[in-house]
Design a protein around this motif. Structure first.
Motif, PDB file in Angstrom:
ATOM      1  N   UNK A   1      11.258   5.543   3.507  1.00  0.00           N
ATOM      2  CA  UNK A   1      12.276   4.480   3.548  1.00  0.00           C
ATOM      3  C   UNK A   1      11.648   3.096   3.440  1.00  0.00           C
ATOM      4  N   UNK A   2      10.336   3.029   3.603  1.00  0.00           N
ATOM      5  CA  UNK A   2       9.697   1.708   3.618  1.00  0.00           C
ATOM      6  C   UNK A   2       9.569   1.106   2.229  1.00  0.00           C
ATOM      7  N   UNK A   3       9.980   1.828   1.208  1.00  0.00           N
ATOM      8  CA  UNK A   3      10.021   1.183  -0.111  1.00  0.00           C
ATOM      9  C   UNK A   3      11.027   0.037  -0.093  1.00  0.00           C
ATOM     10  N   UNK A   4      12.039   0.142   0.768  1.00  0.00           N
ATOM     11  CA  UNK A   4      12.997  -0.961   0.902  1.00  0.00           C
ATOM     12  C   UNK A   4      12.356  -2.127   1.646  1.00  0.00           C
ATOM     13  N   UNK A   5      11.445  -1.840   2.562  1.00  0.00           N
ATOM     14  CA  UNK A   5      10.666  -2.911   3.190  1.00  0.00           C
ATOM     15  C   UNK A   5       9.836  -3.632   2.135  1.00  0.00           C
TER      16      UNK A   5
ATOM     17  N   UNK B   1       3.715   0.874   2.693  1.00  0.00           N
ATOM     18  CA  UNK B   1       5.121   1.052   2.283  1.00  0.00           C
ATOM     19  C   UNK B   1       5.356   2.398   1.595  1.00  0.00           C
ATOM     20  N   UNK B   2       4.382   3.301   1.688  1.00  0.00           N
ATOM     21  CA  UNK B   2       4.520   4.582   1.010  1.00  0.00           C
ATOM     22  C   UNK B   2       4.915   5.689   1.958  1.00  0.00           C
ATOM     23  N   UNK B   3       5.142   6.865   1.413  1.00  0.00           N
ATOM     24  CA  UNK B   3       5.122   7.223  -0.011  1.00  0.00           C
ATOM     25  C   UNK B   3       6.336   6.668  -0.764  1.00  0.00           C
ATOM     26  N   UNK B   4       6.060   6.018  -1.901  1.00  0.00           N
ATOM     27  CA  UNK B   4       7.136   5.492  -2.748  1.00  0.00           C
ATOM     28  C   UNK B   4       7.520   6.588  -3.741  1.00  0.00           C
ATOM     29  N   UNK B   5       8.680   7.186  -3.506  1.00  0.00           N
ATOM     30  CA  UNK B   5       9.164   8.279  -4.349  1.00  0.00           C
ATOM     31  C   UNK B   5      10.653   8.120  -4.586  1.00  0.00           C
ATOM     32  N   UNK B   6      11.143   8.700  -5.659  1.00  0.00           N
ATOM     33  CA  UNK B   6      12.583   8.702  -5.916  1.00  0.00           C
ATOM     34  C   UNK B   6      13.292   9.455  -4.803  1.00  0.00           C
ATOM     35  N   UNK B   7      14.521   9.047  -4.499  1.00  0.00           N
ATOM     36  CA  UNK B   7      15.253   9.670  -3.393  1.00  0.00           C
ATOM     37  C   UNK B   7      15.595  11.128  -3.687  1.00  0.00           C
ATOM     38  N   UNK B   8      15.911  11.430  -4.933  1.00  0.00           N
ATOM     39  CA  UNK B   8      16.373  12.770  -5.287  1.00  0.00           C
ATOM     40  C   UNK B   8      15.280  13.577  -5.981  1.00  0.00           C
ATOM     41  N   UNK B   9      15.218  14.850  -5.671  1.00  0.00           N
ATOM     42  CA  UNK B   9      14.303  15.779  -6.323  1.00  0.00           C
ATOM     43  C   UNK B   9      15.092  16.587  -7.340  1.00  0.00           C
ATOM     44  N   UNK B  10      14.613  16.614  -8.568  1.00  0.00           N
ATOM     45  CA  UNK B  10      15.313  17.343  -9.625  1.00  0.00           C
ATOM     46  C   UNK B  10      15.404  18.834  -9.295  1.00  0.00           C
ATOM     47  N   UNK B  11      16.419  19.472  -9.829  1.00  0.00           N
ATOM     48  CA  UNK B  11      16.579  20.913  -9.655  1.00  0.00           C
ATOM     49  C   UNK B  11      15.608  21.645 -10.568  1.00  0.00           C
ATOM     50  N   UNK B  12      15.000  22.683 -10.066  1.00  0.00           N
ATOM     51  CA  UNK B  12      14.038  23.465 -10.843  1.00  0.00           C
ATOM     52  C   UNK B  12      14.789  24.372 -11.817  1.00  0.00           C
ATOM     53  N   UNK B  13      14.396  24.304 -13.085  1.00  0.00           N
ATOM     54  CA  UNK B  13      15.074  25.091 -14.117  1.00  0.00           C
ATOM     55  C   UNK B  13      14.042  25.776 -15.014  1.00  0.00           C
TER      56      UNK B  13
ATOM     57  N   UNK C   1       4.228  18.013  11.127  1.00  0.00           N
ATOM     58  CA  UNK C   1       4.061  16.694  11.747  1.00  0.00           C
ATOM     59  C   UNK C   1       3.947  15.601  10.686  1.00  0.00           C
ATOM     60  N   UNK C   2       3.035  15.795   9.736  1.00  0.00           N
ATOM     61  CA  UNK C   2       2.805  14.777   8.712  1.00  0.00           C
ATOM     62  C   UNK C   2       4.007  14.662   7.779  1.00  0.00           C
ATOM     63  N   UNK C   3       4.638  15.780   7.475  1.00  0.00           N
ATOM     64  CA  UNK C   3       5.826  15.758   6.617  1.00  0.00           C
ATOM     65  C   UNK C   3       6.936  14.926   7.259  1.00  0.00           C
ATOM     66  N   UNK C   4       7.148  15.124   8.559  1.00  0.00           N
ATOM     67  CA  UNK C   4       8.181  14.361   9.252  1.00  0.00           C
ATOM     68  C   UNK C   4       7.915  12.867   9.214  1.00  0.00           C
ATOM     69  N   UNK C   5       6.661  12.491   9.449  1.00  0.00           N
ATOM     70  CA  UNK C   5       6.288  11.075   9.403  1.00  0.00           C
ATOM     71  C   UNK C   5       6.452  10.539   7.987  1.00  0.00           C
ATOM     72  N   UNK C   6       5.995  11.319   6.998  1.00  0.00           N
ATOM     73  CA  UNK C   6       6.051  10.877   5.600  1.00  0.00           C
ATOM     74  C   UNK C   6       7.489  10.666   5.142  1.00  0.00           C
TER      75      UNK C   6
ATOM     76  N   UNK D   1       0.844  -1.192   0.000  1.00  0.00           N
ATOM     77  CA  UNK D   1       0.000   0.000   0.000  1.00  0.00           C
ATOM     78  C   UNK D   1       0.881   1.244   0.000  1.00  0.00           C
ATOM     79  N   UNK D   2       0.740   2.036  -1.036  1.00  0.00           N
ATOM     80  CA  UNK D   2       1.578   3.225  -1.205  1.00  0.00           C
ATOM     81  C   UNK D   2       1.016   4.402  -0.397  1.00  0.00           C
TER      82      UNK D   2
END
Length: 525
Positions: A453-457, A245-257, A443-448, A226-227
């Motif tokens: 990391x749970x994508x590895x789970x 296991x979510x949020x499933x996101x890429x580790x890096x955020x692209x630079x804004x251009x 609060x929610x951002x910190x938990x999220x 469950x994402x």
């Protein structure tokens, strides 16, 4: 030397947002030595443009005609978000999303039967029901990815009605008796549409030579990933084969251009609007939304607007319509001038890099349709949201964000420009005073961010299930008499209800008491 395990990722119904989390999990598995195949409908090859780890692409059905796709999403966008009786729209949407079943079933069966392409494990989007059929028939272990807790499964007494189909409330904790009753009776209003849908499914399956029906499950009988996470999802007990296991996101955020970086350079309170690729609101809703945001801009509540609007959504607009001027000194402006970027404080684009925009500290608030990806990206970025859902899980996600305290909800049926301005004002006032919305956003951002990391789970669980399946398969080959169930599946799921609930044991204990009572009454009365 042992051959690397082959993982097949499959997505049919839905769009790229359905595929992105599965491809992210696949990239981790590829780094662990797995060979990754990807299966989808025709016309989606571009999804793999940044996925060098995918070794083979399999087409398991024709592309959905563009006009059919747009017609279906337009019908979905007419969903009444404040009604309990949307069933004709709901089941029409289900038919559209499941219409590729017979193609996928046939082509996936061929992949599984061919030793050169047979996967060791299948990771599927939740809309691909054909995976359950093929894996059952040909003994292939699999997992399904859901963007939220599975709809209609894992009931709880404190979740009114059908899980995933609630209206107004997610749990009974603060619900009125009337709200609980509305949710409880809602499913019964679906009966005519449900019967017609089941007949349609039966005919579609029989046309492919499949005469059994997939069982309606009280809980998943497969590994369910469950994402989402339990600061958005209402907390409840889940079996071991279901994992948040979510949020499933890429580790890096692209630079804004590009134009987005230039637009933000001299601003500090920018509003970002993105209502999804497939949400097709009528002109009235978008006109009120824009009028309300431009009024907030003119009043200095915000100092810029970025609006990402898809080509499909643009075609629904009356570009000659008049909107308030972004400045007090100006006259009304036309919608076409807005789309042509003729106003320096408003930037419109057919596509916007959403994650980089949301992570930019100069972006203060996000108006969203509350799609699964947008919801996860917003909470991880730590940005307050104004929600305007259209259909399906967007309605539930809007309630989740509301109950988490990080959003101001709006409804398309009752939307007015003044509602939009008031919502923006409320968020910006809260930011200035560091009020309860921002406290919950942090609060929610910190938990999220921990939960990402749970994508590895999720990947660990896939490997666990594969190892367990291999061992059980070997047991069967050796003729072990009693079959062993999946190690994450509770024994209750494989037992008749009377045994799992100990009804026979209860009856055995109660029978003597009733017998003694009957004898006593006979003797003395």
């Amino acid at each position: 030397m042992a051959q690397p395990k082959r993982l097949l990722v499959i997505v049919a119904g839905g769009g790229y947002t359905n595929a992105a989390p599965l491809l992210e999990l696949s990239s981790i598995l590829a780094n662990r030595g797995y060979m990754i195949d990807f299966a989808t409908l025709a016309g989606r090859q571009q999804w793999l443009s940044n996925c060098p780890f995918v070794s083979r692409l399999h087409i398991v059905g024709p592309a959905i005609p563009k006009e059919h796709e747009e017609e279906s999403y337009e019908r979905m966008s007419q969903w009444a978000t404040n009604s309990i009786c949307n069933w004709s729209t709901v089941f029409a949407a289900k038919k559209y999303l499941e219409s590729s079943w017979h193609y996928v079933y046939h082509d996936l069966t061929q992949l599984v039967l061919d030793p050169a392409t047979r996967p060791d494990f299948i990771l599927a989007d939740y809309l691909v029901d054909a995976v359950r059929d093929v894996c059952f028939e040909h003994d292939v272990p699999f997992a399904m990815h859901w963007p939220q807790m599975p709809t209609g499964m894992m009931h709880a007494s404190y979740i009114p009605g059908i899980p995933g189909l609630q209206v107004e409330v997610l749990t009974s904790e603060f619900a009125t008796l009337w709200q609980r009753l509305r949710n409880a009776v809602r499913i019964y209003t679906a009966l005519p549409n449900l019967l017609e849908y089941q007949h349609w499914v039966k005919q579609m399956r029989q046309s492919a030579g499949v005469f059994r029906q997939l069982p309606l499950l009280p809980r998943p009988d497969y590994l369910c990933l469950v994402n989402s996470f339990f600061a958005l999802e209402a907390a409840k007990e889940i079996p071991p084969n279901v994992a948040a296991i979510g949020p499933v996101l890429a580790d890096n955020v692209d630079k804004l251009t590009g134009p987005f970086s230039s637009f933000l350079k001299s601003r500090s309170r920018v509003l970002y609007i993105a209502l999804g690729t497939h949400v097709l609101f009528p002109h009235r809703v978008l006109a009120d939304l824009l009028s309300g945001t431009i009024t907030a801009l003119r009043a200095g509540i915000i100092d810029g607007i970025i609006w990402a609007v898809s080509p499909k959504a643009r075609r629904k607009l009356d570009t000659s319509a008049l909107l308030p001027s972004p400045t007090y000194s100006g006259n009304e402006i036309t919608l076409s001038s807005l789309l042509e970027n003729k106003h320096p404080s408003i930037l419109t684009a057919k596509f916007a890099p959403q994650r980089p925009i949301l992570h930019d500290p100069r972006v203060a608030v996000f108006i969203s349709h509350a799609g699964a990806s947008s919801t996860n990206e917003a909470v991880v970025a730590g940005i307050p949201v104004i929600t305007l859902p259209a259909y399906f899980d967007q309605i539930q996600n809007a309630m989740r964000l509301r109950d988490a305290g990080v959003s101001v909800p709006l409804q398309k049926e009752t939307l007015s420009a003044s509602d939009v301005t008031a919502a923006i004002t409320r968020i910006l006032d809260d930011i200035r005073s560091d009020g309860p919305v921002m406290a919950n956003v942090r609060r929610v951002c910190g938990i999220a961010r921990i939960a990402t990391h749970r994508k590895y789970l999720a990947v660990d669980l896939i490997e666990e299930v594969l190892i367990d399946w291999q061992g059980r398969q070997r047991e069967r080959q050796l003729g072990v008499e009693r079959p062993r169930g999946m190690h994450l599946e509770t024994a209750e799921a494989r037992m008749p209800r009377w045994k799992a609930r100990n009804w026979d044991l209860f009856g055995f204990m109660v029978a003597p008491v009733l017998l003694v009572a009957a004898i006593t009454m006979t003797l003395f009365f």
